[in-house]
Design a protein around this motif. Structure first.
Motif, PDB file in Angstrom:
ATOM      1  N   GLN A 181       7.150   0.330 -15.173  1.00 34.73           N
ATOM      2  CA  GLN A 181       8.392   0.458 -14.409  1.00 34.73           C
ATOM      3  C   GLN A 181       8.190   0.950 -12.986  1.00 34.73           C
ATOM      4  OE1 GLN A 181      10.862   2.973 -16.800  1.00 34.73           O
ATOM      5  NE2 GLN A 181      11.007   1.497 -18.467  1.00 34.73           N
ATOM      6  N   THR A 182       7.169   1.718 -12.769  1.00 31.50           N
ATOM      7  CA  THR A 182       6.989   2.267 -11.430  1.00 31.50           C
ATOM      8  C   THR A 182       5.924   1.497 -10.669  1.00 31.50           C
ATOM      9  OG1 THR A 182       7.611   4.443 -12.243  1.00 31.50           O
ATOM     10  CG2 THR A 182       6.494   4.362 -10.118  1.00 31.50           C
TER      11      THR A 182
ATOM     12  N   TYR B 214       0.834  -1.214   0.000  1.00 33.09           N
ATOM     13  CA  TYR B 214       0.000   0.000   0.000  1.00 33.09           C
ATOM     14  C   TYR B 214       0.867   1.264   0.000  1.00 33.09           C
ATOM     15  CZ  TYR B 214      -3.646  -3.324   1.423  1.00 33.09           C
ATOM     16  OH  TYR B 214      -4.501  -4.388   1.491  1.00 33.09           O
ATOM     17  N   VAL B 215       1.947   1.252   0.788  1.00 36.08           N
ATOM     18  CA  VAL B 215       2.861   2.402   0.828  1.00 36.08           C
ATOM     19  C   VAL B 215       3.515   2.597  -0.535  1.00 36.08           C
ATOM     20  CG1 VAL B 215       5.034   3.267   1.827  1.00 36.08           C
ATOM     21  CG2 VAL B 215       3.275   2.291   3.320  1.00 36.08           C
ATOM     22  N   PHE B 216       3.965   1.506  -1.148  1.00 36.02           N
ATOM     23  CA  PHE B 216       4.573   1.590  -2.475  1.00 36.02           C
ATOM     24  C   PHE B 216       3.570   2.123  -3.497  1.00 36.02           C
ATOM     25  CE2 PHE B 216       8.080  -1.861  -1.871  1.00 36.02           C
ATOM     26  CZ  PHE B 216       8.767  -1.009  -1.032  1.00 36.02           C
ATOM     27  N   ALA B 217       2.320   1.695  -3.392  1.00 38.79           N
ATOM     28  CA  ALA B 217       1.289   2.179  -4.326  1.00 38.79           C
ATOM     29  C   ALA B 217       1.092   3.683  -4.134  1.00 38.79           C
ATOM     30  CB  ALA B 217      -0.020   1.437  -4.102  1.00 38.79           C
ATOM     31  N   ALA B 218       1.061   4.125  -2.893  1.00 44.93           N
ATOM     32  CA  ALA B 218       0.906   5.565  -2.630  1.00 44.93           C
ATOM     33  C   ALA B 218       2.088   6.360  -3.174  1.00 44.93           C
ATOM     34  CB  ALA B 218       0.751   5.804  -1.126  1.00 44.93           C
ATOM     35  N   ILE B 219       3.299   5.830  -2.979  1.00 41.34           N
ATOM     36  CA  ILE B 219       4.493   6.505  -3.508  1.00 41.34           C
ATOM     37  C   ILE B 219       4.424   6.572  -5.038  1.00 41.34           C
ATOM     38  CG2 ILE B 219       6.999   6.278  -3.816  1.00 41.34           C
ATOM     39  CD1 ILE B 219       7.074   5.093  -0.953  1.00 41.34           C
ATOM     40  N   ALA B 220       4.025   5.478  -5.661  1.00 40.65           N
ATOM     41  CA  ALA B 220       3.937   5.439  -7.122  1.00 40.65           C
ATOM     42  C   ALA B 220       2.878   6.413  -7.622  1.00 40.65           C
ATOM     43  CB  ALA B 220       3.632   4.022  -7.594  1.00 40.65           C
TER      44      ALA B 220
END
Length: 144
Positions: free
Chosen positions: A75-76, A48-54
């Motif tokens: 890529q992201t 979830y954190v990675f999705a928010a960052i992306a």
């Protein structure tokens, strides 16, 4: 009789060692570091954190055009988010595999114990059969 002794030794050995599970793997310092990182990154919260960052860079990808948007997706977003999701799936699979290994171990233990009991019963049966044979021979011997 040797088979029975071997079986008892094998049962004692299995009681000491138990089934080999994922958590039993011996790790050096690098393995421990990798395990800590894997445990941290391999959670749905991390996904979830990675999705928010992306998603922070999504507006720039949209304004950059189709090629930029496709590159952002591939890529992201996919690489960043799917990394954690795949790791979670692997942890679930490993846990299921450990449960299966434990069940197989318990089944094998039960089968070894049944085999031991069956072996004892066959020995008793053989001894009784020999005794019956001796009694019958003893009865026939005086008549001859």
């Amino acid at each position: 009789m040797e088979a029975r002794n071997f079986l008892h030794l094998r049962l004692k050995e299995r009681e000491k060692t138990g089934p080999h599970l994922t958590e039993d793997e011996r790790l050096g310092p690098n393995g421990r570091i990798a395990l800590v990182i894997t445990d941290a990154v391999g959670t749905m919260w991390c996904a979830y954190v990675f999705a928010a960052i992306a998603l922070v860079s999504l507006p720039a990808a949209i304004t950059g055009g189709t090629a930029t948007l496709i590159a952002w997706i591939a890529q992201t977003f996919l690489q960043l988010v799917l990394l954690s999701v795949i790791m979670v799936g692997q942890k679930v699979s490993a846990a299921a595999s450990d449960k299966q290994a434990l069940q197989t171990y318990r089944d094998a233990e039960a089968l070894l114990r049944v085999q031991d009991e069956l072996h004892q019963l066959i020995e008793i049966n053989n001894n009784l059969t020999l005794e019956i044979h001796r009694v019958l021979l003893a009865r026939e011997a005086p008549a001859s």
